[in-house]
Design a protein around this motif. Structure first.
Motif, PDB file in Angstrom:
ATOM      1  N   LEU A  85      46.272  50.697  31.042  1.00 24.48           N
ATOM      2  CA  LEU A  85      46.484  51.251  32.388  1.00 24.48           C
ATOM      3  C   LEU A  85      45.140  51.596  33.011  1.00 24.48           C
ATOM      4  N   ASP A  86      44.575  50.605  33.682  1.00 24.80           N
ATOM      5  CA  ASP A  86      43.272  50.800  34.312  1.00 24.80           C
ATOM      6  C   ASP A  86      43.444  51.502  35.669  1.00 24.80           C
ATOM      7  N   GLY A  87      42.521  52.430  35.940  1.00 23.45           N
ATOM      8  CA  GLY A  87      42.565  53.143  37.221  1.00 23.45           C
ATOM      9  C   GLY A  87      43.554  54.286  37.210  1.00 23.45           C
ATOM     10  N   SER A  88      43.858  54.810  36.010  1.00 25.37           N
ATOM     11  CA  SER A  88      44.959  55.780  35.916  1.00 25.37           C
ATOM     12  C   SER A  88      44.677  57.081  36.671  1.00 25.37           C
ATOM     13  N   SER A  89      43.405  57.339  37.008  1.00 20.05           N
ATOM     14  CA  SER A  89      43.151  58.541  37.816  1.00 20.05           C
ATOM     15  C   SER A  89      43.779  58.398  39.207  1.00 20.05           C
ATOM     16  N   ASN A  90      44.123  57.167  39.578  1.00 19.71           N
ATOM     17  CA  ASN A  90      44.786  56.944  40.870  1.00 19.71           C
ATOM     18  C   ASN A  90      46.258  57.347  40.864  1.00 19.71           C
ATOM     19  N   ILE A  95      31.446  49.060  46.132  1.00 20.08           N
ATOM     20  CA  ILE A  95      30.603  49.795  45.182  1.00 20.08           C
ATOM     21  C   ILE A  95      30.856  51.280  45.389  1.00 20.08           C
ATOM     22  N   ASN A  96      30.736  52.064  44.316  1.00 22.95           N
ATOM     23  CA  ASN A  96      30.859  53.514  44.454  1.00 22.95           C
ATOM     24  C   ASN A  96      29.525  54.057  44.967  1.00 22.95           C
ATOM     25  N   ALA A  97      29.467  54.260  46.295  1.00 20.14           N
ATOM     26  CA  ALA A  97      28.196  54.606  46.950  1.00 20.14           C
ATOM     27  C   ALA A  97      27.698  55.995  46.575  1.00 20.14           C
ATOM     28  N   ARG A 134      34.529  48.449  50.875  1.00 19.69           N
ATOM     29  CA  ARG A 134      35.812  48.939  50.373  1.00 19.69           C
ATOM     30  C   ARG A 134      35.606  49.448  48.956  1.00 19.69           C
ATOM     31  N   TRP A 135      36.283  50.515  48.564  1.00 23.20           N
ATOM     32  CA  TRP A 135      36.230  50.983  47.178  1.00 23.20           C
ATOM     33  C   TRP A 135      37.558  51.652  46.847  1.00 23.20           C
ATOM     34  N   CYS A 136      38.254  51.117  45.836  1.00 19.93           N
ATOM     35  CA  CYS A 136      39.577  51.648  45.488  1.00 19.93           C
ATOM     36  C   CYS A 136      39.550  52.509  44.228  1.00 19.93           C
ATOM     37  N   SER A 156      39.840  51.453  41.424  1.00 17.99           N
ATOM     38  CA  SER A 156      40.773  50.777  40.522  1.00 17.99           C
ATOM     39  C   SER A 156      40.285  49.339  40.446  1.00 17.99           C
ATOM     40  N   MET A 157      39.711  48.973  39.292  1.00 17.13           N
ATOM     41  CA  MET A 157      39.105  47.640  39.198  1.00 17.13           C
ATOM     42  C   MET A 157      40.120  46.544  39.507  1.00 17.13           C
ATOM     43  N   VAL A 158      41.345  46.749  39.044  1.00 12.77           N
ATOM     44  CA  VAL A 158      42.368  45.729  39.277  1.00 12.77           C
ATOM     45  C   VAL A 158      42.534  45.496  40.777  1.00 12.77           C
ATOM     46  N   LEU A 170      30.897  45.597  42.621  1.00  6.15           N
ATOM     47  CA  LEU A 170      29.690  45.968  41.884  1.00  6.15           C
ATOM     48  C   LEU A 170      29.901  47.288  41.157  1.00  6.15           C
ATOM     49  N   TYR A 171      29.775  47.252  39.822  1.00  5.57           N
ATOM     50  CA  TYR A 171      29.607  48.508  39.079  1.00  5.57           C
ATOM     51  C   TYR A 171      28.343  48.332  38.246  1.00  5.57           C
ATOM     52  N   PRO A 172      27.171  48.568  38.869  1.00  3.74           N
ATOM     53  CA  PRO A 172      25.902  48.201  38.232  1.00  3.74           C
ATOM     54  C   PRO A 172      25.453  49.225  37.195  1.00  3.74           C
ATOM     55  N   GLY A 177      26.140  50.905  32.446  1.00  8.63           N
ATOM     56  CA  GLY A 177      27.268  50.714  33.360  1.00  8.63           C
ATOM     57  C   GLY A 177      28.471  51.529  32.923  1.00  8.63           C
ATOM     58  N   ARG A 178      29.546  51.402  33.677  1.00  6.11           N
ATOM     59  CA  ARG A 178      30.740  52.195  33.360  1.00  6.11           C
ATOM     60  C   ARG A 178      31.827  51.365  32.676  1.00  6.11           C
ATOM     61  N   LEU A 179      31.896  50.093  33.033  1.00  2.00           N
ATOM     62  CA  LEU A 179      33.063  49.301  32.635  1.00  2.00           C
ATOM     63  C   LEU A 179      32.902  48.709  31.242  1.00  2.00           C
TER      64      LEU A 179
HETATM   65  P1  AFP Z   1      40.121  55.203  35.101  1.00  2.00           P
HETATM   66  O1  AFP Z   1      41.046  54.262  34.370  1.00  2.00           O
HETATM   67  O2  AFP Z   1      39.566  56.289  34.227  1.00  2.00           O
HETATM   68  O3  AFP Z   1      40.695  55.689  36.379  1.00  2.00           O
HETATM   69  O4  AFP Z   1      38.823  54.313  35.468  1.00  2.00           O
HETATM   70  C1  AFP Z   1      38.954  53.208  36.301  1.00  2.00           C
HETATM   71  C2  AFP Z   1      37.689  52.411  36.281  1.00  2.00           C
HETATM   72  O5  AFP Z   1      37.307  52.100  34.971  1.00  2.00           O
HETATM   73  C3  AFP Z   1      37.792  51.133  37.110  1.00  2.00           C
HETATM   74  O6  AFP Z   1      39.108  50.692  37.321  1.00  2.00           O
HETATM   75  C4  AFP Z   1      37.132  51.488  38.415  1.00  2.00           C
HETATM   76  O7  AFP Z   1      36.502  50.396  39.023  1.00  2.00           O
HETATM   77  C5  AFP Z   1      36.136  52.540  38.043  1.00  2.00           C
HETATM   78  O8  AFP Z   1      36.634  53.156  36.861  1.00  2.00           O
HETATM   79  C6  AFP Z   1      35.980  53.579  39.124  1.00  2.00           C
HETATM   80  O9  AFP Z   1      34.915  54.375  38.827  1.00  2.00           O
HETATM   81  P2  AFP Z   1      34.448  55.601  39.776  1.00  2.00           P
HETATM   82  O10 AFP Z   1      35.212  56.799  39.292  1.00  2.00           O
HETATM   83  O11 AFP Z   1      32.983  55.710  39.540  1.00  2.00           O
HETATM   84  O12 AFP Z   1      34.789  55.263  41.193  1.00  2.00           O
END
Ligand code: AFP
Length: 325
Positions: free
Chosen positions: A105-110, A196-198, A230-232, A234-236, A250-252, A262-264
């Motif tokens: 479940l990617d982006g679950s904070s959403n 990108i997360n600015a 745009r920035w959601c 949520s990578m998906v 971009l997640y550099p 990086g984060r991913l």
């Molecule tokens: P979560 O699954 O912890 O919500 O993370 C989602 C994610 O890995 C990816 O889907 C997003 O592109 C990225 O994190 C968002 O990161 P920011 O919190 O830095 O915007």
């Protein structure tokens, strides 16, 4: 055309087709939970954290369990690496042909804001999990046999590649079956949109600073046209937008946490998404090198990700090369 009919038409690999069918079933089950929202308690946090140190939501754990159960039932998977478990889960079918890496479940904070989330899957050949242990997962992304994500949005979509194009299936909630709705996606070569997360701008490296600054200067600058952003989170969802209308995601690498590249995560975010994007004619790099060519060194390894329209990615690669020279 329903997914099972499509699979029979394009793939002679029965075991792979069985695996994809079970991934789709997991997606249908997770979609139902997501749809129920707070009624199913899916927006609640748990007291536990995953291997990344992130707080787990109820739905992270339930999605992990549902996907694991489907993959086990397929009988064609030997082991599963999940974002939600420190070590790979080994099945009794240890000689089965495939390994699966997944972010259930990617982006679950959403979830807390009723935003879009998704599940990401990468399918690798089983080169010998029984003898190699988790090392068996450390294969370059170009060896993936299939990659997919399921996007739980207004419609539930399965976006799939078996290495011959990237295709979209939409869940028909009445028949509980995925139906082919777009074949052979094609990422536009040029674009005027970036993601990108600015908020991390002050930590970016010079090549990314340069690229984004030029986009922001728009028609008044070197690029000669205005850009949209745009920035959601949520990578998906961000990658789906790029697959359907072009752009770059971009997640550099940044200097916020210098030890972190990086984060991913390479094995269950960057690699499967890179295969899907490149199979749709886009490009995917970590700065200098193609992501799909990277030799992984750890199961939960992180990696910088720059992916999308080829001309923009070419420019980003050049900026990284020039910054190194
Ligand atoms: P979560 O699954 O912890 O919500 O993370 C989602 C994610 O890995 C990816 O889907 C997003 O592109 C990225 O994190 C968002 O990161 P920011 O919190 O830095 O915007």
């Amino acid at each position: 055309m329903q997914l099972d009919v499509f699979l029979k038409q394009v793939s002679l690999n029965h075991a792979l087709n069985v695996l994809i069918w079970h991934l789709a079933q997991a997606g249908i089950e997770i979609a139902e939970l997501v749809r129920q929202g707070a009624l199913q308690g899916v927006t609640e946090k748990t007291a536990s954290t995953n291997v990344q140190g992130e707080t787990q939501m109820q739905l992270d754990i339930r999605s992990h369990e549902l996907a694991l159960a489907q993959l086990r039932a397929s009988a064609v998977v030997a082991a599963v690496l999940s974002e939600e478990a420190e070590s790979p889960v080994l099945f009794e079918t240890v000689d089965a042909p495939f390994l699966v890496s997944m972010d259930p479940l990617d982006g679950s904070s959403n979830l807390a804001i009723n935003g879009v989330v998704g599940s990401i899957f990468s399918v690798l050949p089983n080169t010998g999990i029984a003898t190699q242990g988790e090392q068996a997962f450390l294969q370059p992304g170009q060896l993936q046999r299939a990659a997919a994500y399921i996007m739980y949005g207004p419609a539930t979509l399965l976006v799939l590649t078996l290495g011959q194009g990237t295709h979209v299936f939409t869940l028909n909630h009445d028949s509980q079956a995925f139906e082919l709705t777009q074949q052979n996606l094609a990422v536009a070569e040029e674009t005027s949109e970036f993601a990108i997360n600015a908020s991390n701008q002050r930590y970016w490296q010079p090549a990314v600073q340069r690229y984004v600054n030029e986009c922001l200067q728009g028609a008044d600058g070197l690029r000669g046209r205005d850009y949209n952003m745009r920035w959601c989170a949520s990578m998906v969802m961000d990658v789906h937008r790029i697959l359907t209308r072009g752009g770059v995601f971009l997640y550099p690498r940044d200097s916020k946490q210098p030890a972190r590249a990086g984060r991913l995560r390479l094995l269950y975010e960057a690699n499967p998404m890179s295969l899907l994007v490149t199979q749709a004619g886009g490009a995917s790099i970590e700065g200098l090198d193609d992501i799909l060519a990277l030799q992984p060194t750890a199961c939960h390894q992180r990696v910088p990700v720059l992916m999308g329209s080829t001309q923009e990615i070419r420019r980003l690669r050049e900026y990284h090369q020039q910054a190194q020279a």
